[in-house]
Design an enzyme around this catalytic site. Sequence first.
Site, short mmCIF file in Angstrom:
data_model
loop_
_atom_site.label_atom_id
_atom_site.label_comp_id
_atom_site.label_asym_id
_atom_site.label_seq_id
_atom_site.Cartn_x
_atom_site.Cartn_y
_atom_site.Cartn_z
N PHE A 1 1.03 -1.26 -0.02
CA PHE A 1 0.14 -0.22 -0.09
C PHE A 1 0.98 1.18 0.12
O PHE A 1 1.75 1.47 0.77
CB PHE A 1 -1.01 0.12 1.24
N ASP A 61 9.27 2.53 1.38
CA ASP A 61 8.10 2.96 2.05
C ASP A 61 8.26 2.71 3.46
O ASP A 61 7.75 1.89 3.77
CB ASP A 61 7.09 2.78 1.13
N LYS A 88 2.91 9.52 8.58
CA LYS A 88 2.23 8.94 9.76
C LYS A 88 2.91 9.47 11.21
O LYS A 88 2.72 10.50 11.70
CB LYS A 88 2.14 7.57 9.62
N1 PLP Z 1 2.50 4.16 2.44
C1 PLP Z 1 2.18 3.40 3.79
C2 PLP Z 1 3.16 2.11 3.63
C3 PLP Z 1 1.13 3.38 4.30
O1 PLP Z 1 0.70 2.59 5.24
C4 PLP Z 1 0.21 4.58 3.87
C5 PLP Z 1 -1.05 4.66 4.71
O2 PLP Z 1 -1.44 3.95 5.20
C6 PLP Z 1 0.49 5.39 3.04
C7 PLP Z 1 1.87 5.08 2.19
C8 PLP Z 1 -0.53 6.61 2.49
O3 PLP Z 1 -0.12 7.47 3.56
P1 PLP Z 1 -1.28 8.82 3.53
O4 PLP Z 1 -2.47 8.20 3.97
O5 PLP Z 1 -0.55 9.66 4.43
O6 PLP Z 1 -1.21 9.43 2.35
#
Ligand code: PLP
Length: 394
Positions: free
Chosen positions: A137, A222, A251
């Site tokens: 994700f 990520d 986050k």
């Molecule tokens: N990358 C990862 C691994 C995530 O868990 C998330 C959100 O859950 C995101 C990206 C996206 O982040 P945002 O919701 O702050 O755009």
Amino acid sequence: MTTADIIARSDRYLIPVYARAPLAIVRGEGTRVWDADGRSYLDFFSSTVVTALGHCHPAVVAAITAQAHRILHVSNLHYSEPQARLAELLVTHSFADRVFVCNSGAEANEAAIKLARRYGQRDGGGRFEIITALGSFHGRTLATITATGQEKVRVGFEPLPQGFRYVPFDDVAAVEAALSRQTVAIMVEPLQGEGGIRVPQPDYLRRLRELCDHHDLLLVLDEVQTGMGRTGPLFAYERARVKPDIVTLAKGLGGGVPIGAMLATERVAKGFDIGAHASTFGGNALTNAAAIAVIETLLGEGVLANCERMGERLRAGLERLRDKHAIIRDVRGQGLLLGAELAKPAAPVVERCRDAGLIINATVQTVLRLTPPLTVTADEIDEGLAILDRVLSP
Ligand code: PLP
């Protein structure tokens, strides 16, 4: 307003993209939150893995308050002290030489995708393809839903940007087989969060690094969910002892305020020259002051060690529950990013926990995700485990 009032207005006026539980939280302190009707809950979800230091940590509140009295926002066409200090802190404590500050995880990943493409285009190279993992994700912008290895987030948004290929997570041979002359980067989470708390083999990132070195590819990690101490070390890549080319954060970075960041080595960051990328709010003084307080507290007050200790305690407790309740099939994760895979759908368990005063969440239908703040105490861990034990008991 009461819970009922808040729910009624929200349901009347908001575009309903979230499957919200009937809970309206109005106040928080540490691991605890209170709803609009005055009921308290243990928050083992950290409001979607955000409040790394717990709710309203005094250092974060003080930093925001002090900054609010000085200036809230400084244009990126001028220099800003909080942004400069935050970038210096991130560089000092990571692999990176340069930082781009933005507002969310998706934006950080969007920046990473653009920077990787710039790397592939240098010297007329013409490489643009990014290999990502199934089950991953990466966010909800057009490029990041395309990077995300889950079909369901893309439905109805076609045509999508080109240049992404998906391979099974934790499978280096599959990455190797997917390489083409156009490949420029491999982008993965060190541990899949939304994908069900999936921890790869210990040598996964190291082997991806070797592959990247061999083929002149970028290793993009990520760490939006795993970063800022969530798995024990400040960044999850430290555990694997690899040096990535790009890391994305969000986050936990702001301790509850919206901020994201993309970290890169000098060699790769060179791809962004003046005008190549920008954000009006990226590097905002208020959010950056909060992030400075988060990092200084994480590093200065034994919070990372607490995360390791409490992570072990929670994991051991979940393993005891697995031995007691047949419904728990597997317990996995790192630090305080833990999952319990159930033999049945997890949503009813999440609901019953909430009714009993414990907030957790479910990913991929059958996995309970437990992510208390890194400041959680032993008593709170035991209290949360006792609630889960009662909920799972017939
Ligand atoms: N990358 C990862 C691994 C995530 O868990 C998330 C959100 O859950 C995101 C990206 C996206 O982040 P945002 O919701 O702050 O755009």
